[in-house]
Design an enzyme around this catalytic site. Sequence first.
Site, PDB file in Angstrom:
ATOM      1  N   CYS A 145      -2.124  44.282   2.508  1.00  0.00           N
ATOM      2  CA  CYS A 145      -1.644  43.145   3.296  1.00  0.00           C
ATOM      3  C   CYS A 145      -2.866  42.411   3.820  1.00  0.00           C
ATOM      4  O   CYS A 145      -3.814  42.167   3.079  1.00  0.00           O
ATOM      5  CB  CYS A 145      -0.731  43.623   4.423  1.00  0.00           C
ATOM      6  SG  CYS A 145      -1.496  44.864   5.503  1.00  0.00           S
ATOM      7  N   ARG A 184       0.543  32.492   2.437  1.00  0.00           N
ATOM      8  CA  ARG A 184      -0.782  33.112   2.582  1.00  0.00           C
ATOM      9  C   ARG A 184      -1.281  33.613   1.229  1.00  0.00           C
ATOM     10  O   ARG A 184      -2.452  33.422   0.882  1.00  0.00           O
ATOM     11  CB  ARG A 184      -0.743  34.270   3.585  1.00  0.00           C
ATOM     12  CG  ARG A 184      -0.604  33.843   5.030  1.00  0.00           C
ATOM     13  CD  ARG A 184      -0.694  35.034   5.972  1.00  0.00           C
ATOM     14  NE  ARG A 184      -2.046  35.574   6.051  1.00  0.00           N
ATOM     15  CZ  ARG A 184      -2.351  36.715   6.660  1.00  0.00           C
ATOM     16  NH1 ARG A 184      -1.393  37.454   7.224  1.00  0.00           N
ATOM     17  NH2 ARG A 184      -3.605  37.138   6.714  1.00  0.00           N
TER      18      ARG A 184
END
Length: 280
Positions: A237, A178
């Site tokens: 995050c 990611r």
Amino acid sequence: MKPLITAEELYALGPTKSLVLIDARSGREAYTQYQAQHLREARHVDLDQDLAAPVANAAHGGRHPLPTVQSFAEVLGRLGIGPESRVVVYDDKAGANAAARFWWMLTAVGHRAVQVLDGGLAAALASGYPTSAGPEAPDASPAYAAMSWQLPTVTIEEVERATQTGSHLIIDVREGARYRGEIEPIDLVAGHIPTAVNIPFSSNLAADGSYLAPELLREKYAQAMGSRESAEVIVHCGSGVTACHTLLAMAHAGLPVPNLYVGSWSEWSRTERPIATGLA
């Protein structure tokens, strides 16, 4: 009080009037799973309803913005948590999801007697910790007396300045694929915040899902931080939840808790700000 507690240590506490056990599993089936089986006397919290205040457009705060302090104080009262409570929280993702977020939020309103169950639900079940089914009905308490968030956070504007000036180390705790922009299963755009370094939250854990020893985590983050202090570190995050896992790891390592960027990638990636891919 140390921020983590093992299943064996929890069991050794025995049932006490001050102990409040919190089940913070999240996801569509979380409450159904809680009703089917949870640690004895555990009370359930919902990530979206209790630990966040979602907005229509995640460009304004991300997918899991913090609720107001007063709203969270009322949640704590409903759970029967007061200033004298000893709180232990768990989830089913080794503390990487809402358990760490709950720990951060409760610590941030000034409560010190709060711990995350190391290894989460799986560790407790493996140890033979007793379980129950159905809902729990704790005696409600008055809203917790809290005035403000006392742990440091940063805004998207402060993060943007940090990318331009190099004033802070920005840590992205998402998985490597990611971060590199190879996949994006949740948000609209793949990639990462420019200048951010990738230290996946999973690297805080041993093979059995428990946190690494404090000295190993201290060495790891000291190397990443170099000469910087925790106040010069920003952790994020996807939506400000799993980042708390790394904040917890740093607290476990004996380091001051650094800045949380609550909006995280879910906010940044929706605001037409610069996006990086590949390795930093």
